[in-house]
Scaffold this motif. Structure first.
Motif, short mmCIF file in Angstrom:
data_model
loop_
_atom_site.label_atom_id
_atom_site.label_comp_id
_atom_site.label_asym_id
_atom_site.label_seq_id
_atom_site.Cartn_x
_atom_site.Cartn_y
_atom_site.Cartn_z
N GLY A 64 64.24 -3.51 95.88
CA GLY A 64 64.24 -2.76 97.13
C GLY A 64 62.88 -2.55 97.75
O GLY A 64 62.75 -1.83 98.74
N HIS A 65 61.85 -3.16 97.16
CA HIS A 65 60.49 -3.06 97.71
C HIS A 65 59.85 -4.44 97.79
O HIS A 65 60.19 -5.34 97.02
N TRP A 66 58.93 -4.57 98.72
CA TRP A 66 58.11 -5.76 98.81
C TRP A 66 56.85 -5.57 97.96
O TRP A 66 56.27 -4.48 97.94
N VAL A 67 56.46 -6.63 97.28
CA VAL A 67 55.23 -6.62 96.50
C VAL A 67 54.30 -7.69 97.07
O VAL A 67 54.59 -8.88 97.02
N LEU A 68 53.20 -7.23 97.64
CA LEU A 68 52.20 -8.12 98.22
C LEU A 68 51.01 -8.19 97.28
O LEU A 68 50.46 -7.15 96.91
N VAL A 69 50.66 -9.39 96.91
CA VAL A 69 49.57 -9.58 95.95
C VAL A 69 48.34 -10.10 96.69
O VAL A 69 48.40 -11.11 97.40
N THR A 70 47.24 -9.38 96.53
CA THR A 70 45.93 -9.81 97.03
C THR A 70 45.07 -10.12 95.81
O THR A 70 45.52 -9.92 94.68
N PRO A 71 43.85 -10.63 95.98
CA PRO A 71 43.04 -10.93 94.80
C PRO A 71 42.82 -9.71 93.90
O PRO A 71 42.04 -8.81 94.22
N GLY A 72 43.57 -9.65 92.83
CA GLY A 72 43.38 -8.60 91.84
C GLY A 72 44.16 -7.32 92.06
O GLY A 72 44.20 -6.46 91.18
N ARG A 73 44.81 -7.15 93.23
CA ARG A 73 45.51 -5.90 93.52
C ARG A 73 46.86 -6.18 94.17
O ARG A 73 47.10 -7.27 94.72
N THR A 74 47.74 -5.17 94.13
CA THR A 74 49.06 -5.31 94.75
C THR A 74 49.36 -4.13 95.65
O THR A 74 48.83 -3.02 95.47
N VAL A 75 50.20 -4.38 96.64
CA VAL A 75 50.71 -3.33 97.52
C VAL A 75 52.22 -3.40 97.49
O VAL A 75 52.81 -4.45 97.73
N ARG A 76 52.85 -2.26 97.15
CA ARG A 76 54.30 -2.15 97.20
C ARG A 76 54.67 -1.44 98.50
O ARG A 76 54.09 -0.42 98.86
N GLN A 102 38.98 -8.70 104.17
CA GLN A 102 38.69 -9.57 103.02
C GLN A 102 39.73 -9.39 101.92
O GLN A 102 39.43 -9.39 100.73
N SER A 103 40.97 -9.21 102.35
CA SER A 103 42.08 -8.94 101.42
C SER A 103 43.27 -9.82 101.78
O SER A 103 44.30 -9.33 102.29
N PRO A 104 43.19 -11.12 101.53
CA PRO A 104 44.29 -12.02 101.90
C PRO A 104 45.53 -11.79 101.04
O PRO A 104 45.43 -11.53 99.84
N VAL A 105 46.68 -11.86 101.67
CA VAL A 105 47.94 -11.77 100.94
C VAL A 105 48.23 -13.16 100.37
O VAL A 105 48.41 -14.12 101.11
N GLN A 106 48.30 -13.24 99.05
CA GLN A 106 48.48 -14.54 98.39
C GLN A 106 49.93 -14.83 98.07
O GLN A 106 50.38 -15.98 98.15
N THR A 107 50.69 -13.79 97.69
CA THR A 107 52.13 -13.94 97.46
C THR A 107 52.84 -12.69 97.95
O THR A 107 52.25 -11.61 98.04
N MET A 108 54.12 -12.86 98.26
CA MET A 108 54.93 -11.75 98.74
C MET A 108 56.34 -11.94 98.19
O MET A 108 56.99 -12.95 98.46
#
Length: 423
Positions: free
Chosen positions: A215-227, A204-210
């Motif tokens: 030098g890092h990828w930033v993946l945005v899910t609803p309300g949170r990010t993953v680098r 239940q954590s769709p990647v909305q933008t990337m």
């Protein structure tokens, strides 16, 4: 009949994995999005190697084709070896052939190692000749596979009848390397193994933008990010959002129906060795038994489409044609899934950015190839070595007239099933 989006496998899956939605920002070595065979295999591989991993799934583990397919663990691709070499070259073709010849062993080894409760049966598969021309095709495949070192066996009509319990076939090609599984349970079991190895699994954590920043990828899910230093996109035919990295493929629907569990007397006369089967028809038919003794029969088509009536009528007639003793068996489950098909039927790996790969296009052969591609993509990114990939990555892959071709396949399947359901 149940919702075609709800498969039998959801009812019978006993594997579980803790996978709450992402509720805190994360920084990892590898981010994977897509929780099917490819994504879960990649997450498991990276976590076992000591990398920090975060897997993001927009729905639930195995929501896409991994939780909806037939459950045939085949060796190789749909194409015979000579066609693979013709499309991608002799050397890369031979490498891919060798890798995928071993794919069932990879799958069943993981099942054994992690005790995945997915009804594994490794008694081979039968590719059944539905006609004289189909038998001719099997002779060609037998010759090419034998030359490539596969211990396949060509069966006569009588032998095929003995092995299937059906008199409908002109012969069959037996592949002892292959087998069957409960496909959703295998995907969930891979995710559970990855979690136990240290990977963070979030549904239940769709990647909305990337985006790629510093030098890092930033993946945005609803309300949170993953680098993440590296990314694997493993969405295949169930890609959502992110139009810039959407895979190009022809969406083909494949449906299945399952009977109630058969009585012991009926089961004794059908597939006594429990092989998984499919035929040589242009509009292919698959059939197998599950652990509870349900007959599962499938074909090309969309049960959410107007052709559902044709497809369901065809199933009953086809079942009676293959096994007259099952003509009156109730069908308790019916479901479908999408296949990502490429024009040449060869899976693609695309370089979607620095240290970022995507795989798609298994063309109906996802279990073994997905497991292998996920593992090798993770190994390649962690080592920074593209030569470790199963096929060379391309900058992009295009498919023309995908909507028209999708409509053509569905219309052809519906028309074929409508005609065969009536005559």
């Amino acid at each position: 009949m149940n919702d075609p989006e709800q498969s039998l496998w959801q009812t019978t899956c006993t594997e579980t994995v803790p996978a709450p939605p992402l509720t805190a920002d994360a920084a990892v070595d590898l981010a994977v999005f897509g929780g099917g065979y490819t994504g879960c295999s990649a997450a498991l591989t990276a976590a076992r190697a000591g990398a920090s991993v975060c897997l993001l799934e927009a729905q639930e583990i195995g929501f896409g084709g991994s939780g909806r397919n037939v459950g045939l663990v085949n060796a190789g691709l749909w194409l015979p070896p000579d066609d693979i070499r013709a499309h991608i070259g002799t050397e890369p073709g031979n490498r891919l052939i060798d890798l995928l010849a071993k794919a069932p062993s990879d799958v069943f080894a993981l099942i054994d190692e992690y005790g995945i409760a997915c009804e594994p049966v490794r008694n081979g598969t039968l590719h059944c000749a539905h006609s004289a021309s189909g038998l001719k095709d099997l002779h060609t495949r037998h010759a090419q596979l034998s030359e490539a070192g596969a211990a396949v066996e060509l069966l006569s009509a009588d032998q095929a009848g003995e092995r299937t319990g059906s008199q409908a076939f002109h012969g069959a090609l037996f592949d002892p390397r292959a087998g069957t599984i409960q496909p959703l349970a295998y995907a969930v079991g891979l995710a559970r193994a990855a979690s136990q190895a240290g990977a963070r699994i979030h549904t239940q954590s769709p990647v909305q933008t990337m985006t790629y920043e510093g030098g890092h990828w930033v993946l945005v899910t609803p309300g949170r990010t993953v680098r993440a230093r590296s990314v694997i996109q493993a969405t295949n035919a169930y890609h959502v959002a992110l139009p810039d990295t959407a895979p190009a493929y022809v969406p083909v629907y494949y449906f299945q129906y399952a009977t109630a569990p058969l009585t012991d007397n009926l089961r004794a006369s059908i597939l006594p060795r429990k092989e998984g089967c499919w035929d040589t028809g242009l509009i292919m038919t698959s059939f197998r038994l599950d652990q509870a003794g349900r007959m599962i029969i499938g074909g090309m088509g969309d049960l959410g489409h107007a052709g559902r009536v044709a497809h369901s009528g065809w199933v009953r007639r086809k079942l009676a044609e293959l096994y007259p003793q099952l003509a009156d068996q109730p069908l308790e489950h019916g479901w479908h899934g999408r296949i990502a098909m490429t024009s040449d039927h060869i899976p693609k790996i695309t370089q979607i950015g620095p240290n970022a790969l995507a795989a798609h296009g298994y063309s109906g052969r996802g279990i073994g190839p997905g497991t292998v591609f996920g593992r090798m993509m993770a190994e390649s990114l962690l080592a920074g070595d593209p030569s470790l990939l199963p096929v060379p990555a391309v900058s992009e892959h295009r498919e023309n007239w995908t909507r028209v071709r999708r409509a053509f396949f569905e219309s052809g399947a519906a028309l074929t099933h409508l005609v065969k359901a009536r005559f």
